[in-house]
Design an enzyme around this catalytic site. Structure first.
Site, PDB file in Angstrom:
ATOM      1  N   GLY A 181       0.839  -1.192   0.000  1.00  0.00           N
ATOM      2  CA  GLY A 181       0.000   0.000   0.000  1.00  0.00           C
ATOM      3  C   GLY A 181       0.872   1.239   0.000  1.00  0.00           C
TER       4      GLY A 181
ATOM      5  N   GLN B 145       2.915   9.929   1.213  1.00  0.00           N
ATOM      6  CA  GLN B 145       4.204   9.227   1.301  1.00  0.00           C
ATOM      7  C   GLN B 145       5.129   9.534   0.120  1.00  0.00           C
ATOM      8  OE1 GLN B 145       2.257   5.203   2.172  1.00  0.00           O
ATOM      9  NE2 GLN B 145       4.133   5.116   3.366  1.00  0.00           N
TER      10      GLN B 145
ATOM     11  N   CYS C 254       5.582   0.035   7.455  1.00  0.00           N
ATOM     12  CA  CYS C 254       5.255   1.210   6.647  1.00  0.00           C
ATOM     13  C   CYS C 254       6.476   1.622   5.836  1.00  0.00           C
ATOM     14  CB  CYS C 254       4.822   2.356   7.562  1.00  0.00           C
ATOM     15  SG  CYS C 254       4.352   3.849   6.681  1.00  0.00           S
ATOM     16  N   LEU C 255       6.246   1.940   4.569  1.00  0.00           N
ATOM     17  CA  LEU C 255       7.359   2.343   3.708  1.00  0.00           C
ATOM     18  C   LEU C 255       7.986   3.665   4.171  1.00  0.00           C
ATOM     19  CD1 LEU C 255       5.887   1.434   0.201  1.00  0.00           C
ATOM     20  CD2 LEU C 255       7.670   0.211   1.460  1.00  0.00           C
TER      21      LEU C 255
ATOM     22  N   HIS D  10      -4.785   1.458   7.168  1.00  0.00           N
ATOM     23  CA  HIS D  10      -3.432   2.019   7.349  1.00  0.00           C
ATOM     24  C   HIS D  10      -3.192   3.155   6.352  1.00  0.00           C
ATOM     25  CE1 HIS D  10       1.094   1.460   7.930  1.00  0.00           C
ATOM     26  NE2 HIS D  10       1.019   2.197   6.834  1.00  0.00           N
ATOM     27  N   GLU D  11      -3.532   2.899   5.083  1.00  0.00           N
ATOM     28  CA  GLU D  11      -3.291   3.932   4.051  1.00  0.00           C
ATOM     29  C   GLU D  11      -4.191   5.135   4.265  1.00  0.00           C
ATOM     30  OE1 GLU D  11      -0.667   3.572   2.528  1.00  0.00           O
ATOM     31  OE2 GLU D  11      -0.490   1.450   2.986  1.00  0.00           O
TER      32      GLU D  11
ATOM     33  N   HIS E 116      -2.905   7.627   6.665  1.00  0.00           N
ATOM     34  CA  HIS E 116      -1.903   8.560   6.112  1.00  0.00           C
ATOM     35  C   HIS E 116      -2.579   9.836   5.588  1.00  0.00           C
ATOM     36  CE1 HIS E 116       1.874   6.429   6.383  1.00  0.00           C
ATOM     37  NE2 HIS E 116       1.402   5.354   5.785  1.00  0.00           N
TER      38      HIS E 116
HETATM   39 ZN   LIG Z   1       2.302   3.510   5.804  1.00  0.00          ZN
END
Ligand SMILES: [Zn+2]
Length: 184
Positions: free
Chosen positions: A46, A51, A95-96, A137-138, A141
């Protein structure tokens, strides 16, 4: 298409509430395509626009497992809303934007989502388990929330302390070469 740079926590854009997408223009579609490519390249399951430094309410998700021969199954969520939720699930998230940090987070196990797709068409669908976790989660953000914010105060403090160490190490390593691990 292009692989975009992923910003690391605590970059300000990750803490901001993102703005709704007014129109699913060609420019937005290009951003979506680049975000998908960036997510697959990472690799991750995701990726939200903040991000990649864009404070807009859109994210991409794909929880398929191509290594196991599954076909790709990308979800493009523009201005997403959760209109119903049920159940609880505990999942270890990454998380990226905080690569290398993993913690169990409690989320709703089933959600009903309303969002525009890549064509700007409104879709309503249900998601459960990993797909539901990933979408929540996304979507966090888009409200300036990262997964450690979902932990108790003490656990969050410890997680961010670990992240500070990981980040310093990553920034050192990035001078020498690239590394990647699956995360959201
Ligand atoms: Zn994330």
């Amino acid at each position: 298409m292009a692989v975009l740079d992923i910003v690391l926590y605590p970059e300000a854009v990750l803490k901001a509430v993102a703005k709704p997408v007014k129109k699913v223009s060609a420019e937005i579609q290009r951003l979506v395509d680049n975000m998908l490519e960036t997510m697959y390249a990472a690799p991750g399951i995701g990726l939200a626009a903040p991000q990649v430094g864009v404070s807009k309410r859109l994210c991409v998700v794909d929880v398929s497992n191509p290594q196991e021969g599954e076909p790709l199954n990308p979800y493009v969520l523009i201005n997403p809303e959760i209109i119903d939720r049920a159940g609880k699930i505990l999942w270890e998230e990454g998380c990226l934007s905080l690569p290398g940090l993993y913690r169990e987070v409690q989320r709703s196990s089933r959600i009903t989502v309303r969002a525009l797709d890549r064509q700007g068409v409104e879709r309503v669908f249900e998601a459960e388990d990993l797909l539901a976790v990933c979408i929540q989660h996304e979507m966090d953000h888009l409200d300036g929330i990262v997964f450690p914010d979902r932990l108790s105060l003490l656990k969050k403090k410890l997680a961010l302390k670990e992240w500070k160490r990981l980040r310093e190490k990553k920034l050192e390593d990035d001078d020498e070469g690239d590394e990647a691990q699956p995360a959201e």
